[in-house]
Write a protein that holds these residues in place. Structure first.
Motif, short mmCIF file in Angstrom:
data_model
loop_
_atom_site.label_atom_id
_atom_site.label_comp_id
_atom_site.label_asym_id
_atom_site.label_seq_id
_atom_site.Cartn_x
_atom_site.Cartn_y
_atom_site.Cartn_z
N ARG A 350 -2.95 -11.21 63.47
CA ARG A 350 -3.77 -10.58 62.53
C ARG A 350 -3.75 -9.17 62.29
NH1 ARG A 350 -5.41 -15.99 63.49
NH2 ARG A 350 -7.42 -16.27 62.76
N VAL A 351 -3.45 -8.45 63.72
CA VAL A 351 -3.37 -7.13 63.53
C VAL A 351 -1.86 -6.81 64.53
CG1 VAL A 351 -4.00 -4.75 64.33
CG2 VAL A 351 -5.68 -6.49 63.69
N PRO A 352 -0.81 -6.60 63.74
CA PRO A 352 0.41 -6.10 64.36
C PRO A 352 0.18 -5.16 65.16
CG PRO A 352 0.89 -6.59 62.06
CD PRO A 352 -0.64 -6.57 62.47
N ALA A 390 -9.20 -4.73 68.46
CA ALA A 390 -9.27 -6.16 68.19
C ALA A 390 -8.41 -6.84 69.29
CB ALA A 390 -8.98 -6.50 66.87
N SER A 391 -8.86 -7.85 69.76
CA SER A 391 -7.89 -8.75 70.47
C SER A 391 -7.76 -9.90 69.84
CB SER A 391 -8.38 -8.99 71.98
OG SER A 391 -9.82 -9.70 71.93
N SER A 401 -5.94 -16.92 67.02
CA SER A 401 -7.38 -16.73 66.70
C SER A 401 -7.74 -15.41 67.05
CB SER A 401 -8.06 -17.89 67.16
OG SER A 401 -8.24 -17.93 68.75
N ASP A 402 -8.93 -14.91 66.60
CA ASP A 402 -9.52 -13.54 66.98
C ASP A 402 -10.14 -13.59 68.24
OD1 ASP A 402 -9.06 -12.46 64.43
OD2 ASP A 402 -10.75 -13.29 63.57
N GLY A 403 -10.01 -12.70 69.04
CA GLY A 403 -10.55 -12.56 70.33
C GLY A 403 -11.53 -11.55 70.37
#
Length: 505
Positions: A350-352, A390-391, A401-403
């Motif tokens: 999601r976030v490089p 963000a993790s 998936s989002d952590g």
């Protein structure tokens, strides 16, 4: 009022009782309980009660006994024969079960109990959540210091619980970075640091624990003025003191390494002496003791590398190529000595991010998965790259998936605990056109079918980056070295710290 004693020993080796249910002979251990620290809040400050708790394979329900702080030998539960027994001591202000507050915890490393033979065990009681210097078992009010101040070193927890600390550089206030080729071995059983073998000057190298207990050291910088690279690898057997020298195909530093269950060590990314990226992948086969050819390239710098729970799948996540941050998560694995790409359509972050950390979240019975934490959202933090909060959970070779949200920082130190939680410590934050070491500490707890939770721990006494954090057999975390440049001048972190997280149950 807490008692004045700092050590109590149960001399109960001769006590043997019969268990009516099964006829097994149980024994009460001789417990060496260390109840003082060399700094911080004393473990028994305000304590009124102790709970002694025994767990291990075959013990379905923990065996517990509660006493006042003035405990006696019969307060420690008897142990049935078996392997991997753990004796835990919990200290409370007020009676447990009646609103008492848990304030200190100590545990043994797992130990074996033979029928009729009372083992001698030692417990360091530690105040929960406090970062305190390591103390000596022989004199608990005396702090134990490493022989050298180090940053960009490695710390590897060995099968016997000791920690091998290797290389690194000495941060000087004038910016000088003298690289070390020495090693130290920390023994958590007595709180001591002892010299280990020399391994050649190296910093920003990698250390990989092989299945047979040896440690494989690869790469690193051997000097910084100008930058020159260590051209050798070392295979270290701490048990015997033997060190073997090996020659990899490519010299690199600031790279990533991981080892699979078969003992293959994969090396990816890193930088050459002039700062360009090293995209040639390389592997070491621990079984044969030789480097093996790896076809293809991994075009990443400042990337992470981890192995999934299957013990054979490597995941390469984060980092940058020549164009900038890369979003794809690449899965590879060995087929014999050949490295194969496992997916044609890799999942994307999601976030490089560049300069992240990764650690496995979850116990073996909780579908453990790697958690990617921190990093910068671009290559250069002096040109508006920002730290990432963000993790992301690397679910498998096909999904991300989002952590949970964490404090935004790059290059944190992250370590997996035996109970499935992850501790993230320190790292580098960003300001306007600058970066600086941070003191943040977080404890991440997984939950089945729900988002993991994050508990902020007490700040470390000094900000740290390029430090190490190692899980110790008693459930605490050892923090060694690093550099504090939060005030604009680099300062070495000379103390080795230990912190005991709140128990999960």
């Amino acid at each position: 009022m807490a008692p004045r004693f700092v050590r109590s020993t149960l001399l109960a080796a001769a006590l043997v009782s019969l268990t009516p249910a099964c006829g097994e002979k149980e024994v009460r251990p001789a417990l060496d309980l260390l109840t003082a620290s060399c700094a911080g809040t004393q473990p028994l400050a305000g304590v009124t009660h102790l709970r002694f708790r025994v767990t291990g394979p075959g013990i379905d329900t923990p065996r517990e006994r509660v006493s006042t702080v003035e405990w006696a030998q019969e307060d420690v539960p008897a142990l049935p024969p078996g392997s991997a027994r753990v004796l835990e001591v919990r200290a409370y202000v007020g009676a447990p079960g009646q609103g008492g507050q848990l304030v200190s915890v100590g545990r043994t490393a797992p130990f074996d109990v033979a029928e009729g033979q009372a083992p001698k065990v030692r417990v360091f009681l530690r105040r929960l959540g406090e970062f305190v210097p390591v103390n000596l078992a022989s004199d608990p009010r005396t702090c134990s210091l490493p022989a050298e101040a180090r940053a960009a070193h490695t710390a590897t927890t060995l099968p016997d619980g000791r920690v091998l600390i290797t290389g690194g550089y000495l941060p000087e206030e004038n910016g000088t970075r003298l690289v070390s080729g020495t090693t130290e071995v920390f023994d958590p059983a007595d709180g001591t640091f002892s010299p280990g073998p020399d391994v050649g000057a190296r910093a920003f190298h990698t250390a990989s624990l092989l299945p047979d207990g040896r440690v494989f050291l690869a790469g690193g910088a051997e000097s910084f003025a100008p930058v020159s690279l260590q051209s050798t690898a070392r295979l270290v057997d701490v048990a015997t003191g033997a060190v073997s020298e090996l020659t990899p195909k490519v010299a690199r530093y600031q790279h990533s390494a991981a080892v699979d269950a078969a003992g293959h060590v994969l090396l990816v990314g890193g930088r050459a002496a002039e700062g360009s990226g090293v995209f040639t992948a390389e592997a070491f086969d621990g079984a044969s003791g030789r480097f093996v050819e790896v076809a293809g390239e991994v075009r990443r710098v400042d990337t992470t590398l981890t192995v999934m729970a299957d013990g054979r799948t490597f995941l390469i996540a984060g980092g940058a190529d020549t164009q900038g941050p890369v979003a794809e998560v690449v899965a590879v694995g060995f087929s014999g000595t050949d490295l194969e790409r496992l997916t044609n359509v890799p999942p994307r972050l999601r976030v490089p991010r560049v300069g992240a950390a990764v650690a496995v979240l979850g116990r073996p019975d909780e579908s453990p998965r790697p958690l990617l934490m921190g990093g910068f959202d671009d290559v250069d933090p002096t040109l508006d790259a920002r730290a990432v909060g963000a993790s992301e959970v690397l679910e498998d070779v096909m999904a991300v998936s989002d952590g949970p949200a964490l404090m935004p920082r790059s290059n944190p130190c992250a370590v997996s605990l035996a109970d499935g939680r992850v501790v993230a410590l320190g790292g580098r934050g960003t300001g306007i056109g600058t970066t600086y070491a941070v003191p943040w500490a977080e404890l991440i707890t997984p939950y089945a079918g729900a988002q993991a939770t994050v508990l902020g721990l007490t700040l470390m006494p000094q900000p740290r980056v390029w430090h190490t954090c190692s899980a110790l057999p008693d459930g605490s975390v050892l923090v060694v070295g690093g550099v504090d440049d939060s005030t604009g001048e680099p300062r070495a972190n000379t103390e080795a710290l230990v912190v005991m997280p709140q128990p999960r149950d």
